[in-house]
Design an enzyme around this catalytic site. Structure first.
Site, short mmCIF file in Angstrom:
data_model
loop_
_atom_site.label_atom_id
_atom_site.label_comp_id
_atom_site.label_asym_id
_atom_site.label_seq_id
_atom_site.Cartn_x
_atom_site.Cartn_y
_atom_site.Cartn_z
N ASN A 180 47.06 -59.50 -12.52
CA ASN A 180 47.65 -57.63 -13.27
C ASN A 180 48.19 -57.20 -11.86
O ASN A 180 48.75 -58.55 -10.61
CB ASN A 180 46.60 -57.11 -13.88
CG ASN A 180 47.37 -55.54 -13.01
OD1 ASN A 180 48.75 -55.11 -13.07
ND2 ASN A 180 45.96 -54.49 -13.88
N CYS A 181 47.93 -56.96 -10.64
CA CYS A 181 47.96 -56.33 -9.26
C CYS A 181 47.26 -57.43 -8.43
O CYS A 181 46.15 -58.12 -8.40
CB CYS A 181 47.78 -55.12 -9.27
SG CYS A 181 46.18 -54.26 -9.69
N MET A 390 46.46 -51.81 -4.14
CA MET A 390 46.89 -52.92 -4.79
C MET A 390 47.55 -51.88 -5.96
O MET A 390 47.61 -51.43 -6.95
CB MET A 390 46.00 -53.83 -5.44
CG MET A 390 45.54 -54.70 -4.77
SD MET A 390 44.46 -56.02 -5.53
CE MET A 390 43.13 -54.49 -7.03
N CYS A 392 49.95 -48.98 -7.50
CA CYS A 392 49.81 -47.44 -7.16
C CYS A 392 48.53 -46.92 -6.68
O CYS A 392 48.45 -45.75 -6.35
CB CYS A 392 50.89 -46.89 -8.44
SG CYS A 392 49.73 -46.70 -9.76
N SER A 394 44.80 -49.36 -7.83
CA SER A 394 43.95 -50.10 -8.14
C SER A 394 43.43 -50.71 -6.84
O SER A 394 44.09 -50.59 -5.95
CB SER A 394 44.72 -50.93 -8.73
OG SER A 394 43.38 -51.91 -8.93
N ASN A 414 43.35 -57.95 -8.90
CA ASN A 414 43.18 -57.94 -10.35
C ASN A 414 43.55 -58.39 -11.52
O ASN A 414 44.78 -58.31 -12.04
CB ASN A 414 43.43 -56.30 -10.43
CG ASN A 414 42.90 -55.49 -11.60
OD1 ASN A 414 43.20 -55.67 -12.82
ND2 ASN A 414 41.37 -55.17 -11.66
N TYR A 550 38.81 -47.29 -13.39
CA TYR A 550 39.96 -46.80 -13.32
C TYR A 550 40.15 -45.96 -13.68
O TYR A 550 40.36 -45.84 -15.08
CB TYR A 550 40.88 -48.29 -13.65
CG TYR A 550 42.30 -48.69 -12.94
CD1 TYR A 550 42.53 -48.85 -11.61
CD2 TYR A 550 43.00 -48.49 -14.21
CE1 TYR A 550 43.73 -48.99 -11.52
CE2 TYR A 550 44.14 -48.44 -13.55
CZ TYR A 550 44.61 -49.14 -12.66
OH TYR A 550 45.64 -49.36 -12.02
N GLU A 555 51.43 -43.02 -17.73
CA GLU A 555 52.88 -43.68 -17.49
C GLU A 555 52.96 -43.27 -18.72
O GLU A 555 53.78 -42.19 -18.90
CB GLU A 555 53.63 -44.54 -16.62
CG GLU A 555 54.96 -44.42 -17.04
CD GLU A 555 56.06 -45.18 -15.77
OE1 GLU A 555 57.10 -45.50 -16.31
OE2 GLU A 555 55.23 -46.03 -15.07
N GLY A 689 52.04 -43.26 -9.75
CA GLY A 689 51.48 -43.56 -8.12
C GLY A 689 53.42 -44.38 -7.70
O GLY A 689 52.97 -44.15 -6.67
#
Length: 727
Positions: A180-181, A390, A392, A394, A414, A550, A555, A689
Site C-alpha cells: 500500500n503506502c 505515509m 495522507c 497512515s 503498510n 486506522y 474518499e 488527506g
C-alpha cells in the site's frame, strides 16, 4: 417473537447465530415492495416470523443451511396465501445473488467502464478518466476487481459485497501482490545509487541532481505500489547535497576572490539559488508526473526539523515556492502534500530559533491550505517515534531493528487496509449494546481473516516484482532475487490496518444526534475504537505482524457504505438521510463547533487509532488573520498529532475573485461571475488527506463530507486569539 438457539451456516462457510429479527426484516421488505403496510400487516409479519422460527426449531437440530431457512420462509408465505410477498421475497433473493455474481464477472465490470458508469469513472477524484493512460488503468482495475473477488476468502468477499466491510483498492490487490503506502528511504538511495529499468543511477553530488533523482524514485515507487509515498525529514535528507553545492562554490570562487567574508557570502548566495531552483523543479516535476496508475503520484513531503542554515533555507523555499503557485496563473499545487513539523524549543514559540519559518508556514497554509502540521511530541507519544505520515494519514509505530538496535522509520510500509462499517453494526443491533458487541465480534473475525490474507498475498511477491522497492533501497534494504520479501514485513516492521468510519452515526443510534457532549456516549464511542485496538494487539501477539487501527480516509466509502445501508435500513434520520457517513472519529460536519471544541472532542481517539489519524478544522478566509490559525496550531500541539487546514482558496481568472466558490449541481462556480470552467478558474478542496480540483475530476454524489457538506464558517476576533494563546 419465539426465542431459541441454533446456528446458521452461510453460503461462504461462516457459522452465525440464528436471528429471527432478520427473518422479520426480510419479510417486511418484501411486503413493503408490494404495498404500504397496514397495522394488520405488521401483526401478520410478526405471526409469520414466529411460524418460520417454530418450523426451524422443530425441523433442524444441528447447523442449518441458509438456503433451508429461505425455503422455509417462502413456503410459509405461500401457505399463508401471501403470494405477492412470496414472489417479492424470492425476487429479492435472486437479485442479491445476481448482483454478487455480476461483481465477480469481468465482462460486466468492463461494460460498466465502457458505458462510463459514474461509480467507476468518478471513483477517484484525482484520476481523470478522459485520459488514455487513466482509461487503461481503469480497464485493468475492472478486470482485477472481478478476479480479486474470486481470490478472496469467501467470507471476506461476501462481507465486502454486502457492505459489512470494505476491502480497499480491490482494483490492485489481491490480483497483484502489491503493498500500500510507504516512507521511501531517500537518504539511502540518494547516497548509494539505484537502478531504474536499464539505467544504473550514481549517487547524487548536488541538490539539483538529488531532487531530480527523488522525482524519478517517486514515479517508479508510485508505479510499484498502490498507496501514497512520503519523504520524511526532507530538509535534513537534502541538506548534505546542498552542502556539496556550497563547497563547490567556495572552491570555484576561491580562485578569484581573496576576501573570506566576500567569498562566503557569494557561495551562500549561489547555494541558496541552487536550493530554490532545485525545489521549484521538484514542485513542477511532481505535478507533471503520471504513474502507471494513470494519476499524479500521491506524494507527501515532511520537513521542519533542520536547524542549519541550509536546512532552514530548504524549509523556507519549500514554503515560498508553494505560496508562489504554479504557472503564469499561479495555481495552487495539488502535490506534493506538505507536512510541517512543529516542535517546542525549535519553532513553536516566538523565542524559538525557527519561529520565523513557522510564520511562513502559517502564511502558506492561509493561501494554499498546505502545509498540514504534525506535533513532534504528540506524534512520539501516540506512535512511539517521530515520523511523517505515509501518504495522507497512515502512521508507522516506533520500531527498532533487532539486528542493529537502531530506530528505523524510512523504508517501511503498510500492507493494506480493511474497513469495517460501524454504522451498520449499530443499526443491526437496534440500540441493544449486547447485540452490538456480538455483531462487532463477528465482523472482527471476518476482518482478521481478510487482513491475514492481505499479509499472505503480499508475501507472495518476489524482489523482481518491484525492483525499486525490494532490490534498490526504497524499502530500506537491498534484497537478493532469492530473498523473501517477508523479511521486510515480519516482526512488526510493516503495518496492516483495520479501518473504521462512522463513529458519529454509531453514537446517534444509541444516544441521539447531539451525543457529542454526552460523557456516557463519548465513553462508549471511545470504547469502540479501543476494542478495535485490543483486537489488533491480540492479532499482533499471535501472528507477529503489526496490526494497526486506522481512521479511514473514506474518499468514496462515506457514500458507498451509506448507500448500501439506505437500501438495507431505509432513510434513517441523522444517519442515512445525510447521504454520507462521517469519516473515522470526526465531529459531525453539519454542526459548527469552534476549532477548539472540535479538537477537544476528537483528541481522545488517536491513542487507540495510532495507525491512521488526522484532524481538520475549517475556517473562513484567513489571509488577513493568520494569528487565528496560529492560535489553533498552538492549542492543538499537546492535544493531537496531525492537523489539516480547510480554508477557501479558490480563484477565478475571469473576474479576479478569490475566496470560496459555490457548490452547484454542475460543479463549483464563482459566486461573482458564475464561472466554473477549469481552464479559467482554480478550485481546490480537501479530498480526504489530499487536495484536489473537483471541477477537473467530478466526484460521486455524497463523497467526502468535508467538501460537499460545508460547515458554517468560524470567525475569529483578535481578542479570541489572544485569549486562546494565553491559555
Amino acid at each position: 417473537m419465539i426465542e431459541f438457539y441454533t446456528q446458521i451456516k452461510k453460503r461462504d462457510g461462516r457459522i452465525v447465530d440464528f436471528d429471527a429479527s432478520k427473518i422479520s426484516t426480510a419479510i417486511t421488505k418484501a411486503a413493503e415492495s408490494v404495498a404500504e403496510l397496514s397495522p394488520s400487516d405488521v401483526l401478520t409479519i410478526d405471526h409469520l416470523t414466529d411460524t418460520v422460527t417454530a418450523k426451524i426449531r422443530d425441523r433442524y437440530h444441528d447447523d442449518v443451511e441458509i438456503a433451508e431457512v429461505q425455503t422455509v420462509v417462502e413456503q410459509t408465505l405461500i401457505a399463508a396465501e401471501k403470494y405477492d410477498w412470496a414472489e417479492a421475497y424470492t425476487q429479492y433473493r435472486l437479485k442479491r445473488d445476481l448482483a454478487r455474481k455480476q461483481k465477480q464477472d469481468v465482462n460486466y465490470n468492463v461494460a460498466k467502464l465502457v458505458n462510463r458508469d459514474k461509480s467507476v469513472v468518478n471513483e477517484n477524484a484525482n484520476k481523470d478518466s478522459r485520459v488514455f493512460s487513466t482509461q487503461r488503468d481503469l480497464t485493468a482495475g475492472a478486470v482485477a476487481k472481478a478476479v480479486g473477488l474470486k481470490m478472496l476468502p469467501p467470507a471476506v468477499a461476501n462481507a465486502h459485497l454486502r457492505g459489512d466491510i470494505h476491502w480497499h483498492d480491490l482494483d490492485y490487490t489481491p490480483f497483484m501482490a502489491e503493498t500500500n503506502c510507504c516512507l521511501i528511504d531517500f537518504d539511502y538511495m540518494l547516497n548509494h545509487g539505484f537502478c531504474i529499468g536499464n539505467a544504473e543511477v550514481e549517487p547524487a553530488h548536488s541538490i539539483q541532481v538529488a531532487v531530480t533523482q527523488m522525482t524519478q524514485i517517486i514515479a517508479n515507487v508510485a508505479s510499484s505500489q498502490y498507496g501514497g509515498c512520503s519523504s520524511d525529514r526532507t530538509d535534513q535528507v537534502l541538506a548534505p547535497f546542498a552542502e556539496k553545492n556550497y563547497q563547490k562554490h567556495l572552491k570555484e570562487f576561491g580562485d578569484v576572490i581573496d576576501d573570506p567574508a566576500q567569498l562566503k557570502a557569494l557561495a551562500v548566495k549561489q547555494t541558496k539559488k541552487d536550493i530554490y531552483d532545485a525545489l521549484q523543479t521538484l514542485e513542477y516535476q511532481v505535478n507533471t508526473l503520471y504513474s502507471t496508475q494513470g494519476q499524479t503520484p500521491f506524494v507527501t513531503v515532511g520537513f521542519g526539523l533542520g536547524t542549519s542554515w541550509i536546512e532552514r533555507e530548504i524549509q523556507k523555499d519549500i514554503l515560498k515556492i508553494r505560496i508562489l503557485g504554479l504557472g503564469k496563473e499561479r495555481r495552487t499545487a495539488i502535490f506534493p502534500k506538505l507536512v510541517f513539523t512543529l516542535k517546542r524549543g525549535l519553532n513553536l514559540n516566538p523565542e524559538d530559533p525557527n519561529y520565523d519559518i513557522k510564520q511562513l508556514a502559517i502564511e502558506c497554509a492561509t493561501k494554499r491550505m498546505y502545509p498540514d502540521v504534525v506535533s513532534y511530541d504528540t506524534i512520539k507519544r501516540l506512535t512511539g517515534s517521530f515520523k511523517a505520515p505515509m501518504g495522507c494519514r497512515s502512521f508507522l509505530q516506533g520500531w527498532t531493528d533487532p539486528k542493529t538496535g537502531k530506530e528505523v522509520n524510512a523504508g517501511r510500509m503498510n500492507l493494506g487496509v480493511i474497513t469495517v462499517n460501524l454504522p451498520r453494526i449499530a443499526m443491526e443491533s437496534k440500540g441493544d449494546k449486547d447485540k452490538f458487541w456480538k455483531i462487532f465480534e463477528e465482523r472482527m473475525r471476518i476482518c482478521k481473516e481478510g487482513l491475514l490474507y492481505k499479509i499472505e498475498r503480499t508475501k507472495q511477491a518476489t524482489p523482481e516484482s518491484a525492483p525499486i522497492l525490494y532490490k534498490y533501497g526504497a524499502f530500506g534494504k537491498r534484497l537478493a532475487d532469492t530473498d523473501s520479501v517477508d523479511d521486510l514485513f515480519k516482526n512488526g516492521r510493516a503495518t496492516v490496518s483495520l479501518g473504521y468510519i462512522g463513529l458519529y452515526e454509531v453514537g446517534t443510534v444509541f444516544y441521539g444526534s447531539a451525543w457529542e457532549k454526552n460523557p456516557e456516549a463519548k465513553a462508549f464511542s471511545v470504547s469502540i475504537v479501543k476494542a478495535l485496538d485490543d483486537h489488533c494487539k491480540a492479532w499482533e501477539k499471535q501472528y507477529g505482524y503489526h496490526f494497526s487501527v486506522y481512521g479511514t480516509p473514506s474518499e468514496s466509502l462515506t457514500d458507498t457504505f451509506c448507500r448500501d445501508d439506505t437500501k438495507k435500513f431505509g432513510i434513517v434520520k441523522d444517519i442515512t438521510d445525510k447521504e454520507y457517513y462521517t469519516n473515522s472519529f470526526h465531529y459531525d460536519v453539519r454542526k459548527s463547533p469552534t476549532p477548539f471544541e472540535k479538537l477537544d472532542f476528537e483528541k481522545d481517539y488517536p491513542q487507540y487509532s495510532a495507525g491512521g489519524f488526522i484532524h481538520y478544522c475549517e475556517y473562513p478566509n484567513l489571509k488577513q488573520n493568520p494569528k487565528a490559525l496560529e492560535a489553533v496550531w498552538d492549542y492543538a500541539y499537546d492535544k493531537i498529532g496531525y492537523l489539516g487546514t480547510n480554508t477557501p482558496i479558490d480563484q477565478c481568472f475571469k473576474c479576479g475573485f478569490k475566496g470560496e466558490f459555490t457548490a452547484t449541481a454542475k460543479g463549483y462556480e464563482c459566486p461573482e461571475c458564475g464561472n466554473h470552467d477549469p481552464a479559467t478558474c482554480d478550485v481546490v478542496k480537501r479530498l480526504c488527506g489530499y487536495l484536489g480540483n473537483p471541477n477537473k475530476r467530478p466526484m460521486v454524489h455524497g463523497r467526502q463530507e468535508e467538501i460537499i457538506h460545508r460547515k458554517k464558517h468560524i470567525t475569529f476576533s483578535l481578542n479570541q486569539v489572544a485569549n486562546r494563546r494565553d491559555k
